[in-house]
Structure formats: C-alpha cells, structure tokens
Design a protein around this motif. Structure first.
Motif, PDB file in Angstrom:
ATOM      1  N   ARG A 382       0.838  -1.192   0.000  1.00  0.00           N
ATOM      2  CA  ARG A 382       0.000   0.000   0.000  1.00  0.00           C
ATOM      3  C   ARG A 382       0.874   1.243   0.000  1.00  0.00           C
ATOM      4  NH1 ARG A 382      -3.887  -1.669   4.919  1.00  0.00           N
ATOM      5  NH2 ARG A 382      -2.145  -3.082   5.360  1.00  0.00           N
ATOM      6  N   GLN A 383       0.354   2.334  -0.537  1.00  0.00           N
ATOM      7  CA  GLN A 383       1.118   3.571  -0.633  1.00  0.00           C
ATOM      8  C   GLN A 383       1.565   4.053   0.740  1.00  0.00           C
ATOM      9  OE1 GLN A 383       1.862   5.204  -3.787  1.00  0.00           O
ATOM     10  NE2 GLN A 383       3.380   5.989  -2.344  1.00  0.00           N
ATOM     11  N   PHE A 384       0.719   3.845   1.756  1.00  0.00           N
ATOM     12  CA  PHE A 384       1.031   4.274   3.116  1.00  0.00           C
ATOM     13  C   PHE A 384       2.350   3.674   3.588  1.00  0.00           C
ATOM     14  CE2 PHE A 384       0.859   3.477   7.695  1.00  0.00           C
ATOM     15  CZ  PHE A 384       0.598   4.747   8.203  1.00  0.00           C
ATOM     16  N   PHE A 385       2.522   2.361   3.335  1.00  0.00           N
ATOM     17  CA  PHE A 385       3.736   1.678   3.792  1.00  0.00           C
ATOM     18  C   PHE A 385       4.908   1.928   2.848  1.00  0.00           C
ATOM     19  CE2 PHE A 385       0.314  -0.947   5.706  1.00  0.00           C
ATOM     20  CZ  PHE A 385       0.624  -0.699   7.031  1.00  0.00           C
ATOM     21  N   ILE A 386       4.633   2.111   1.556  1.00  0.00           N
ATOM     22  CA  ILE A 386       5.712   2.419   0.608  1.00  0.00           C
ATOM     23  C   ILE A 386       6.408   3.709   1.010  1.00  0.00           C
ATOM     24  CG2 ILE A 386       6.199   3.123  -1.770  1.00  0.00           C
ATOM     25  CD1 ILE A 386       4.110   1.141  -2.692  1.00  0.00           C
ATOM     26  N   ASP A 387       5.617   4.722   1.396  1.00  0.00           N
ATOM     27  CA  ASP A 387       6.203   6.004   1.803  1.00  0.00           C
ATOM     28  C   ASP A 387       7.136   5.831   2.990  1.00  0.00           C
ATOM     29  OD1 ASP A 387       4.780   7.224  -0.200  1.00  0.00           O
ATOM     30  OD2 ASP A 387       3.125   7.851   1.098  1.00  0.00           O
ATOM     31  N   LYS A 388       6.747   4.962   3.927  1.00  0.00           N
ATOM     32  CA  LYS A 388       7.591   4.735   5.106  1.00  0.00           C
ATOM     33  C   LYS A 388       8.844   3.929   4.768  1.00  0.00           C
ATOM     34  CE  LYS A 388       3.935   5.083   8.591  1.00  0.00           C
ATOM     35  NZ  LYS A 388       4.552   6.288   9.206  1.00  0.00           N
ATOM     36  N   ILE A 389       8.689   2.964   3.839  1.00  0.00           N
ATOM     37  CA  ILE A 389       9.853   2.161   3.454  1.00  0.00           C
ATOM     38  C   ILE A 389      10.887   3.017   2.738  1.00  0.00           C
ATOM     39  CG2 ILE A 389      10.629   0.233   2.021  1.00  0.00           C
ATOM     40  CD1 ILE A 389       7.876  -1.054   2.463  1.00  0.00           C
ATOM     41  N   VAL A 390      10.409   3.881   1.835  1.00  0.00           N
ATOM     42  CA  VAL A 390      11.311   4.703   1.033  1.00  0.00           C
ATOM     43  C   VAL A 390      12.139   5.644   1.906  1.00  0.00           C
ATOM     44  CG1 VAL A 390      11.404   6.526  -0.716  1.00  0.00           C
ATOM     45  CG2 VAL A 390       9.929   4.539  -1.059  1.00  0.00           C
ATOM     46  N   GLU A 391      11.587   6.060   3.036  1.00  0.00           N
ATOM     47  CA  GLU A 391      12.354   6.914   3.955  1.00  0.00           C
ATOM     48  C   GLU A 391      13.584   6.188   4.487  1.00  0.00           C
ATOM     49  OE1 GLU A 391       9.794   8.171   7.058  1.00  0.00           O
ATOM     50  OE2 GLU A 391       8.470   9.378   5.762  1.00  0.00           O
ATOM     51  N   ILE A 392      13.477   4.866   4.662  1.00  0.00           N
ATOM     52  CA  ILE A 392      14.591   4.070   5.183  1.00  0.00           C
ATOM     53  C   ILE A 392      15.437   3.498   4.050  1.00  0.00           C
ATOM     54  CG2 ILE A 392      15.196   2.070   6.618  1.00  0.00           C
ATOM     55  CD1 ILE A 392      12.506   2.398   8.019  1.00  0.00           C
ATOM     56  N   ALA A 393      14.752   3.012   3.005  1.00  0.00           N
ATOM     57  CA  ALA A 393      15.440   2.354   1.887  1.00  0.00           C
ATOM     58  C   ALA A 393      14.922   2.917   0.571  1.00  0.00           C
ATOM     59  CB  ALA A 393      15.218   0.840   1.951  1.00  0.00           C
ATOM     60  N   PRO A 394      15.525   4.002   0.050  1.00  0.00           N
ATOM     61  CA  PRO A 394      15.063   4.614  -1.198  1.00  0.00           C
ATOM     62  C   PRO A 394      15.104   3.668  -2.396  1.00  0.00           C
ATOM     63  CG  PRO A 394      16.594   6.059  -0.047  1.00  0.00           C
ATOM     64  CD  PRO A 394      16.648   4.738   0.651  1.00  0.00           C
ATOM     65  N   GLU A 395      15.936   2.623  -2.312  1.00  0.00           N
ATOM     66  CA  GLU A 395      16.055   1.692  -3.433  1.00  0.00           C
ATOM     67  C   GLU A 395      14.777   0.881  -3.660  1.00  0.00           C
ATOM     68  OE1 GLU A 395      18.256  -0.219   0.131  1.00  0.00           O
ATOM     69  OE2 GLU A 395      17.849   1.778  -0.693  1.00  0.00           O
ATOM     70  N   TYR A 396      13.801   0.995  -2.723  1.00  0.00           N
ATOM     71  CA  TYR A 396      12.530   0.292  -2.916  1.00  0.00           C
ATOM     72  C   TYR A 396      11.895   0.667  -4.257  1.00  0.00           C
ATOM     73  CZ  TYR A 396       7.756  -1.349  -2.271  1.00  0.00           C
ATOM     74  OH  TYR A 396       6.549  -1.996  -2.442  1.00  0.00           O
TER      75      TYR A 396
END
Length: 459
Positions: A382-396
C-alpha cells in the motif's frame, strides 16, 4: 608494415573453409555410395560446383571473417559458422528445387554438413588456440597508448594485462602533467604525435572524462596522417545495466538513460505469455478448490468471501488486489497496520491455516489475467507503507519497475512482514529479482513456493 601476419588470416580462413567443405562433400559421397568414382560426373558434378559457388557468394556478401580481437572467441566463431552453414543449406535447398527431376542423396547431404561443421569447427578452435598462444608470447601484437589519465584509463590497461591472448601491448599514458599523475605519464599532448610515429602505435584510447573536444579533434586529425586507430572510452558503468540505449538524431548519437522501458520484448513477451497460460490453468483446474475454500471462508466467520484492497503496481499505478478473507471484518478500522503474524488476533482460525498454506493468495490469479500482477514478482504494498519504506530504503522504488507478483524471493525466504523494519529486510531479497528475472528463475520461485505451501511454512 603493421601486422604483416594479420593480412594472412583472411585468405587462410577462406582457404581452410573451402578445404573442409570439399573434403566433407567427397567424404560424405564415399560414405553414402561406397566409392567416389563418379563424384565428378553428372548430376553430382553440378551439385559440387553449386556447393562451392554458394559458399563463395556467401563469403563475398557477408564478409564473415572480420572479427575484432575482443570478439575473437570460441562463442562468436561457432555462432558465425552455424549461421553461414544455415544460409548455405537454404541456398542448396533452393538449387535442389530447381532440379527436382534429379536425384540427390539426402544422406550424402546430411553427412556433408555434419562433417563440415565438425571439421570447420575444429579448424576454428585450433586456429583460435594457436593464435591466442601466439599473441600471448608477444607476436602479432598491437601497441596502444591511453590519452587521459585516471581510473577509467587504468581499467583498460588492466583489462589487457589479464588478457594477453588478445595481443595488445600498453605503451604509456598521455595527459597534461599534474601532481596526481606525476611519474605515470609517457608524455603530454604535444608529444603524442611524435611518440606514435616513433614507436609504431596502432591504437590510441581516448578517455572522454579526461579529454576535451579540442584535444580529441587534434588527435583525430593526427590519426589520418599517422595511420592509427582511435577508440573512445566513456564511463557508462552504472548506466548500461539500467536499460540505457543509443538513439540517433540524424547523425547525432544520444544516450538514453531512461529506465522506464526496462523490459526487452523477448522477456516481456515470454513472461506475459507464461502468466496468462499458468493463471488460466490454475483458475480452470483449481475451480473446485476455489469453491471449497470460498464456502469454508464464508461459514468460518461473518463477512465476505473475498477481500479487496488497493495496492501499488508497476510504475506506481494503483490497482485492487483480491484475496480470500483471512481476517475478521473491520480489522483495520483504526487505520492501516501490518499483520503481526499468525498470532495476530485479527486473523480468523481458518485464516491462519490459509496463510500457512498461502491459499488465501489464490484469487490473485485474476489480477494476473487482468495484467495488474505477474505470477512472480515483488509483493505489492500500500502507498502508506511504501512512503515509510522509502524513507529508510530509497532503493525500494526499483521494485516499481516490474509488475508485482503473487510470490517472490522475499516471500519464500522471509514471508509476511510485521513491521516496517521487516519489510525493509524482505526488500533485500526482492531487489534481486528485477536484475536477474528470467523464465527459469520464475519456475524456480514457483517450485519453492509450492514446497512452502505443502509444508505449511507460510507466515
């Protein structure tokens, strides 16, 4: 005279190919008929002539014996031989059609081509090994210099150091003198022409990061007068692996670094064809299982059989994903949250079993048929979790270049993630897929997924 031995390679190649072709023709005739007494008599006289004329014409039209030293390897040589032989067979087949009333032995033709592939192939491999050893000992070598001193310049010299069989001999670097290159140069730009003439340099490598257009033009002008090759070294490392391509605007080459169209046609076509066939087969053959799981889900707890949720697909496009409902109704009424594994009290008892065996994912084959997903690919989020992942790992964001999948390396090796940190850990596995994807890798992942399902190890 430069490379006085190199000029012999072409006529020797032509000569030995004709020797192999004619020896194979005669040997096959003797094999098929027991003797060669009438091989020079009609009708085989005309076929023999056609064999030689066809091979000569193919050589003149395709010029197949011109190989850069970097490509003078067993693979390219054998592929070229197979290509030439295939074209020759097509020409002879056409010749045969023109003389349908004449008998030619299929056995003789088949044996001719088999013998030719064997003898010509052995000649190429033997010549390759001889020439590589000959050049490694310092003969038939080409002398080169590198203009522009830096890491890229050192890379090309190291390459030829570890490949002496190519026969390139390094003679020095040329650049303006600086404290960084002190003691490393054979001279500067003003001394290059005299050095090339005196040392008989064959090739000048120009490193584009370290040389400007004015200096490059001067070297080009000198090459016409002094008869040496110019090769440009451009540092594309890190770009070409991401789908870069060259476009031509009239005569102007433009390097396209866009990674949007990563898929090659062959990979995309094979993958989509496999997705459609595999998903259709699962939906048709597994329809009784779908009905059974749906009925159990309906009566195991209140609520709908299927669960829909928005996920983010390829290139950031949202879509609705389908699953058998494994949680109680309104499990996320307090807001988006990740599953805490099989001990999550929002999961129904039947839902725990479905998650262990992964059968809750089966409706996603409908998503595959619709084109939103693939059978194999990184898990959509979901976009909600993608935004949080990208903050830690931009390579997502690299995962958004390919279609999400029902199963993935991350799902096999890691499983469901209960926290953002675990999602990032699973990401490390899924990032392997876009770079290595192939039909064979997809089949391996599917096989591993079936094993996880059978063992009930999903979490």
């Amino acid at each position: 005279m430069k490379h006085r031995y190199s000029v012999l390679l072409f006529p020797l190649h032509v000569f030995f190919d004709f020797v192999c072709l004619n020896a194979s023709f005669v040997g096959a005739y003797g094999w098929a008929f027991g003797n060669i007494d009438e091989i020079a008599q009609p009708p085989y006289q005309s076929l023999w002539i056609a064999f030689n004329v066809a091979w000569a014409a193919i050589i003149l039209l395709t010029q197949p014996y011109v190989f850069p030293r970097q490509l003078f390897k067993a693979g390219p040589l054998m592929r070229k031989l197979l290509m030439l032989t295939s074209v020759h067979m097509a020409v002879i087949a056409l010749f045969w059609m023109l003389f349908q009333n004449v008998f030619f032995s299929r056995t003789q033709l088949l044996i001719t081509y088999l013998l030719f592939l064997i003898t010509a192939g052995l000649f190429r491999l033997g010549g390759l090994l001889f020439l590589q050893e000959f050049r490694a000992r310092g003969y038939n070598s080409r002398r080169f210099v590198v203009v522009g001193y830096g890491k890229l310049a050192q890379t090309i010299t190291r390459f030829y150091d570890v490949h002496p069989e190519m026969g390139f001999r390094f003679q020095g670097y040329f650049d303006w003198s600086t404290p960084e290159n002190a003691g490393q140069l054979a001279g500067d730009y003003t001394q290059l022409a005299a050095f090339v003439k005196r040392e008989g340099i064959d090739c000048v490598y120009c490193c584009m990061p370290y040389i400007d257009n004015v200096q490059l033009k001067q070297i080009v002008d000198q090459s016409e007068r002094l008869d040496f090759q110019i090769k440009l070294l451009v540092d594309f490392r890190g770009f070409l692996t991401k789908g870069a391509s060259v476009e031509y605007h009239d005569f102007l080459p433009v390097l396209n670094l866009s990674t949007k169209d990563l898929d090659s046609f062959r990979v995309a076509f094979l993958k989509r064809s496999f997705d459609i066939l595999f998903s259709a087969g699962v939906l048709v053959l597994g329809s009784p299982l779908y009905v059974l799981v749906g009925l159990i889900t309906r009566f195991a707890s209140k609520g709908p059989v299927l669960y829909e949720q928005e996920r983010i697909g390829q290139h950031g496009k949202p879509f609705m994903i389908y699953k058998f409902r494994s949680m109680y109704v309104d499990a996320e009424k307090a807001g988006p949250s990740l599953s805490q594994g099989l001990l999550d009290n929002r999961i129904t008892p039947w839902g725990r079993f479905m998650r262990q065996t992964r059968i809750d994912e089966l409706p996603q084959f409908v998503n595959v048929l619709k084109g939103d997903m693939s059978v194999v690919g990184p898990r959509p989020e979901r976009q909600f979790f993608i935004d949080k992942i990208v903050e830690i790992a931009p390579e997502y964001t690299d995962l958004l270049k390919v279609k999400p999948g029902i199963t993935s390396i991350g799902q096999i090796r890691f499983g469901y993630a209960a926290t953002i940190e675990e999602m990032v850990q699973r990401l490390r596995f899924d990032l392997l897929y876009p770079k290595r994807r192939s039909l064979m890798l997809d089949l391996w992942i599917i096989a591993q997924t079936l094993r996880v399902m059978a063992q009930g190890r999903g979490r």
